[in-house]
Design an enzyme around this catalytic site. Structure first.
Site, PDB file in Angstrom:
ATOM      1  N   TRP A 466      36.013  39.898  37.191  1.00  0.00           N
ATOM      2  CA  TRP A 466      36.882  38.940  36.307  1.00  0.00           C
ATOM      3  C   TRP A 466      38.292  39.073  36.215  1.00  0.00           C
ATOM      4  O   TRP A 466      39.095  38.356  35.496  1.00  0.00           O
ATOM      5  CB  TRP A 466      36.010  38.639  34.959  1.00  0.00           C
ATOM      6  CG  TRP A 466      34.749  38.173  35.119  1.00  0.00           C
ATOM      7  CD1 TRP A 466      34.181  37.212  35.337  1.00  0.00           C
ATOM      8  CD2 TRP A 466      33.472  39.276  35.261  1.00  0.00           C
ATOM      9  NE1 TRP A 466      32.803  37.236  35.169  1.00  0.00           N
ATOM     10  CE2 TRP A 466      32.305  38.303  35.547  1.00  0.00           C
ATOM     11  CE3 TRP A 466      33.287  40.589  35.152  1.00  0.00           C
ATOM     12  CZ2 TRP A 466      30.757  38.873  35.482  1.00  0.00           C
ATOM     13  CZ3 TRP A 466      32.040  41.018  35.456  1.00  0.00           C
ATOM     14  CH2 TRP A 466      31.030  40.372  35.676  1.00  0.00           C
ATOM     15  N   ASP A 467      38.490  40.094  36.672  1.00  0.00           N
ATOM     16  CA  ASP A 467      40.171  40.653  36.606  1.00  0.00           C
ATOM     17  C   ASP A 467      40.276  41.048  35.124  1.00  0.00           C
ATOM     18  O   ASP A 467      41.284  40.900  34.599  1.00  0.00           O
ATOM     19  CB  ASP A 467      41.265  39.589  37.231  1.00  0.00           C
ATOM     20  CG  ASP A 467      42.546  40.273  37.154  1.00  0.00           C
ATOM     21  OD1 ASP A 467      42.552  41.386  37.406  1.00  0.00           O
ATOM     22  OD2 ASP A 467      43.347  39.468  37.228  1.00  0.00           O
ATOM     23  N   TYR A 468      39.186  41.797  34.746  1.00  0.00           N
ATOM     24  CA  TYR A 468      39.260  42.119  33.144  1.00  0.00           C
ATOM     25  C   TYR A 468      39.934  43.765  33.370  1.00  0.00           C
ATOM     26  O   TYR A 468      39.495  44.618  32.813  1.00  0.00           O
ATOM     27  CB  TYR A 468      37.921  42.134  32.761  1.00  0.00           C
ATOM     28  CG  TYR A 468      37.548  40.981  32.148  1.00  0.00           C
ATOM     29  CD1 TYR A 468      38.535  39.838  31.869  1.00  0.00           C
ATOM     30  CD2 TYR A 468      36.154  40.711  31.734  1.00  0.00           C
ATOM     31  CE1 TYR A 468      38.204  38.716  31.186  1.00  0.00           C
ATOM     32  CE2 TYR A 468      35.934  39.290  31.371  1.00  0.00           C
ATOM     33  CZ  TYR A 468      36.980  38.468  31.130  1.00  0.00           C
ATOM     34  OH  TYR A 468      36.349  37.195  30.500  1.00  0.00           O
ATOM     35  N   ASP A 469      40.826  43.931  34.167  1.00  0.00           N
ATOM     36  CA  ASP A 469      41.473  45.216  34.097  1.00  0.00           C
ATOM     37  C   ASP A 469      42.122  45.646  33.058  1.00  0.00           C
ATOM     38  O   ASP A 469      42.396  44.829  32.012  1.00  0.00           O
ATOM     39  CB  ASP A 469      42.684  45.196  35.187  1.00  0.00           C
ATOM     40  CG  ASP A 469      43.566  44.141  35.201  1.00  0.00           C
ATOM     41  OD1 ASP A 469      43.635  43.677  34.431  1.00  0.00           O
ATOM     42  OD2 ASP A 469      44.350  44.057  36.242  1.00  0.00           O
ATOM     43  N   ARG A 666      42.703  30.385  40.726  1.00  0.00           N
ATOM     44  CA  ARG A 666      42.636  30.726  39.303  1.00  0.00           C
ATOM     45  C   ARG A 666      43.703  30.019  38.680  1.00  0.00           C
ATOM     46  O   ARG A 666      44.617  30.154  38.930  1.00  0.00           O
ATOM     47  CB  ARG A 666      42.694  32.204  39.137  1.00  0.00           C
ATOM     48  CG  ARG A 666      41.786  33.210  39.850  1.00  0.00           C
ATOM     49  CD  ARG A 666      41.887  34.535  39.522  1.00  0.00           C
ATOM     50  NE  ARG A 666      43.142  35.204  39.730  1.00  0.00           N
ATOM     51  CZ  ARG A 666      43.351  36.389  39.563  1.00  0.00           C
ATOM     52  NH1 ARG A 666      42.515  37.183  39.214  1.00  0.00           N
ATOM     53  NH2 ARG A 666      44.740  36.793  39.474  1.00  0.00           N
TER      54      ARG A 666
END
Length: 806
Positions: A466-469, A666
């Protein structure tokens, strides 16, 4: 029916046509929504509106009463849905948009009742005035509700206990991005107080002259200046450095690294968030005091802090090549945007790798160099596990590993550097990741500053798709426990969880739960069965509070019934099963909430150690994610990776993710009017009592003054809670200052209550974290006001200082 003539006849005809078209759209769309399993309201209201339109066309007064009945039914339905989702902050805005168009049409119809009666040959002595009065009264009540709740502050009523600060600097200088290496964003300066902040006025303004030279440059003036001694240091988006007088804003010197144009086009944001400062322990003829600058084109430059000249004893005539053993593949593909960090005589530097271009992108390796000589000291990487060695000449570090793009923090006493990591080179597909990459994706990693060895780490997202970096800078504070304060590191996340660890050992100081999450990745990938949550701290991924918010159709929104219906249909068509719904290549894709910008992003939190508070802004903006199989992606326009065919990042219609079986699209979830499909508020500022973990207060911040449908500014200063990009700074006197919102304002708040005490208009967007300092007996508040392309705010190049009147 009498022949139609005259202005009122034309108005009546126009009203009937508008009502008919609105009803037709609601009937057709409402029927489809009901087929998808959504609300029946739109279908029922559409039928009633069509009937009202026909009656109005036929000069029947029943059309007016039927239209009024639709308005009344819409009011009851709206209140039921708003109540069902808990009377969220700014709920009157939700109600207003649900009723607005119908109310306007109904009022117009009521005003036309005497004319309708004449055309029907009936008496004109109708009781339209009382009905109209009732409608206007309802509007007045709604307006009164709005006026009575302008601040939208939720306050727990708890007392706030004071604790000793974790670090008490000798002065109010701002020596690192977060104030110090502890990254607390807290200042000892206390001349500006809640009692006198209303008198704060502009002291000076400096213009950098650094503006984009092409439409392909996503400029973002996100710098937080440093203040050391008698100089303020500013870094502009293209890495130009300015030394200013802190009291007047007058320029002392200027350095321009002359960044390549392509490097400014190939990044997510063309920005320079911070510099690092170092003073050599031994006397030196040159560069006793120096600034360390990371650039968009992969350089680490040391500058003499006194005159801005390159330090000839550092690296190659003042420069270290950060592309060494990295193979960046395109200018700007590897860039430093958040600035280096100084700890124990070494400068530690991470970098961003532009999202989702190719799986074999540059390594995410973090490197450390001697602050005086520029000599390489060590490397940390998820896969390269020998920090004291480098690849041989001509070879490169492992490609595509998790990088560290945001700001680092450090404990100089413990000799630890804290690395908040990102994702491997392709965010939305993980089927080809190594176990070591998963282990260190979206992880907080404590590294020995002398050797680069890992002391401990914690993975905040399991197999992140989810690109929850980690965008927020880790904060080092003394955390209150039952056994007294303990040195801790606090890590806020994009998905809203806040984790707290013992600084030296990594032991969790608050419980961490592994909770089941939705399953079902695309073919070739997989999803983790559980994800970690921190239930003792508020969730900041959505509506701030202990519970994690889950969207429903009632959470959709629009300025009119038709764009609301559009969003409602989309909600039913998108895959959404709550937080951590996996991305998909089926149908319209998936709805991701929180979105890829958070939650809490690089703006990070401020920590008021005087009152034991964590003060942080968070976003509440869902995004749509759609994956496209490779064969479909190859047919798409403008999907070439950066560096190919002169493609720039902002021109891509989708992100190519070469090397993976899918490409990714996105985007923020928007209606055809370019307004969010989720009902406001979209941005909050909140204070958490660190002793209890409870939310002390929370309020939406920001207005729609500079934003609006189709990009047209509304010029309505209504506190709806705007998305934020930037962060807060807190002071010992009990104030928090923040800009960050998508309107061009900076504001000051009372830390104890959340009350807004001060507000000033900026010449451009304030997508930067402000800072404050004392200089010659006067406290200054400084903000970089230059806007940000990604936030679509007003661009500019101003650095503005505020102070109390002398």
């Amino acid at each position: 029916m009498n022949p139609r003539r005259g202005l009122l006849d034309l108005v009546l005809l126009l009203l009937a046509v508008v009502v008919f078209l609105l009803g037709l759209g609601m009937l057709l769309g409402g029927g489809y929504l009901l087929y998808l399993g959504g609300s029946a309201y739109f279908l029922v209201a559409g039928v009633a509106l069509l009937a009202a339109a026909v009656l109005l066309y036929r000069d029947r007064l029943a059309g007016v009463w039927l239209l009024a009945a639709v308005l009344l039914g819409t009011l009851l339905w709206s209140l039921a849905e708003i109540a069902g989702k808990g009377w969220m902050p700014v709920w009157p805005v939700d109600l207003l948009t649900r009723l607005g168009l119908l109310a306007g049409l109904t009022v117009l119809a009521l005003l036309l009742t005497p004319h309708l009666a004449r055309r029907a040959g009936r008496s004109t002595r109708l009781a339209a005035a009382p009905v109209l009065g009732l409608v206007l009264a309802a509007g007045g009540v709604g307006a009164l509700l709005w006026l009575l709740t302008p601040a939208y502050v939720s306050h727990s009523g708890q007392d706030v206990a004071a604790v000793a600060p974790a670090d008490t600097p000798d002065s109010t200088d701002w020596i690192a991005y977060g104030g110090s290496n502890l990254a607390q964003r807290f200042s000892e300066a206390d001349q500006i107080t809640p009692a006198n902040v209303a008198g704060l006025e502009q002291a000076w303004e400096f213009r950098t002259g650094d503006l984009p030279t092409s439409d392909s440059m996503p400029y973002a003036f996100q710098n937080t200046p440093l203040k050391i001694g008698d100089t303020l240091y500013v870094c502009s988006p293209s890495n130009q450095v300015f030394a200013l007088d802190p009291g007047t804003g007058e320029q002392k010197w200027h350095f321009d690294p002359e960044i390549l144009e392509e490097s400014k086009e190939h990044v997510f944001s063309t920005t320079c968030r911070s510099l690092a400062w170092f003073e050599a322990p031994e006397p030196r003829e040159q560069c006793q005091r120096r600034l360390l600058l990371g650039t968009l084109d992969g350089r680490l430059i040391a500058l003499d802090a006194d005159d801005g000249s390159p330090c000839s004893d550092f690296g190659d005539d003042g420069t270290v090549d950060l592309t060494d053993r990295m193979d960046p593949q395109a200018p700007g593909y590897l860039s430093n945007t958040s600035g280096p960090t100084m700890v124990r005589g070494v400068v530690v530097v991470g970098h961003q790798v532009t999202d989702n271009q190719r799986r074999d992108g540059p390594s995410g390796a973090v490197r450390a160099y001697d602050a005086v000589t520029g000599e390489w000291r060590w490397t940390w990487d998820a896969v390269w596990r020998t920090p004291g060695e480098q690849p041989a000449e001509g070879e490169v570090y492992p490609r595509g590993t998790p990088n560290v793009w945001t700001a680092l923090s450090a404990d100089d006493e413990l000799g630890l550097v804290f690395l908040p990591t990102g994702s491997p080179a392709n965010d939305q597909y993980g089927g080809d990741r190594l176990p070591e990459e998963d282990e260190f994706t979206a992880s907080l990693v404590a590294v020995d500053a002398a050797s680069g060895e890992v002391r401990w780490h914690f993975t905040t997202v399991n197999h992140d798709l989810w690109d929850y970096d980690l965008g927020a800078q880790p904060a080092l504070i003394d955390f209150p426990t039952a056994d007294g304060p303990r040195p801790a590191v606090v890590q806020a996340t994009k998905f809203g969880q806040v984790f707290v660890f013992d600084r030296a050992t990594g032991e969790p100081l608050l419980p961490i739960e592994q909770r089941p999450v939705p399953q079902g990745a695309i073919e070739g990938d997989w999803t983790a069965a559980t994800q970690p949550f921190s239930p003792a701290m508020p969730d900041l991924g959505s509506l701030p509070g202990q519970a994690v918010e889950r969207l429903s159709g009632a959470h959709t929104w629009g300025l009119t019934p038709l764009d609301h219906l559009y969003c409602r249909i989309q909600f039913e068509r998108l895959r959404y099963e709550g937080m951590f719904t996996p991305p998909t290549d089926q149908g319209d894709g998936s709805l991701q909430f929180p979105g890829i910008l958070g939650g809490v992003n690089w703006g990070s939190a401020a920590f008021d150690s005087e009152r034991n508070l964590m003060i942080v802004n968070n976003n509440r903006m869902p995004v749509r994610v759609k994956l496209y199989p490779r064969e479909e992606a190859e047919e798409m326009d403008n999907i070439a990776p950066i560096g190919a065919e002169e493609a720039s990042y902002i021109d891509q219609n989708a992100q190519p993710m070469l090397g993976s079986p899918v490409a990714a699209l996105r985007s923020v979830w928007l209606s055809p009017l370019d307004m969010p499909c989720a009902a406001p508020p979209w941005g909050f500022l909140s204070a958490t009592d660190l002793g209890s973990g409870e939310l002390l207060w929370s309020r939406p911040i920001g207005t729609g003054f500079d934003q609006g449908p189709l990009g047209i500014p509304s010029r309505i200063k209504m506190p709806i809670g705007a998305p934020t990009s930037g962060g807060p700074v807190a002071t010992r006197s009990g104030l928090t200052f923040i800009a960050a919102t998508m309107d061009d304002y900076i504001r000051g708040f009372d830390n104890a209550t959340g009350e807004m005490l001060w507000e000033r208009r900026l010449p451009a967007g304030g997508q930067a974290t402000p800072m404050t300092y004392m200089h010659q007996g006067r406290q200054y508040l400084v903000i970089a006001a230059g806007g940000a392309y990604q936030a679509e705010t007003t661009g500019g190049d101003s650095v503005i200082a505020y102070a109390l009147p002398q």
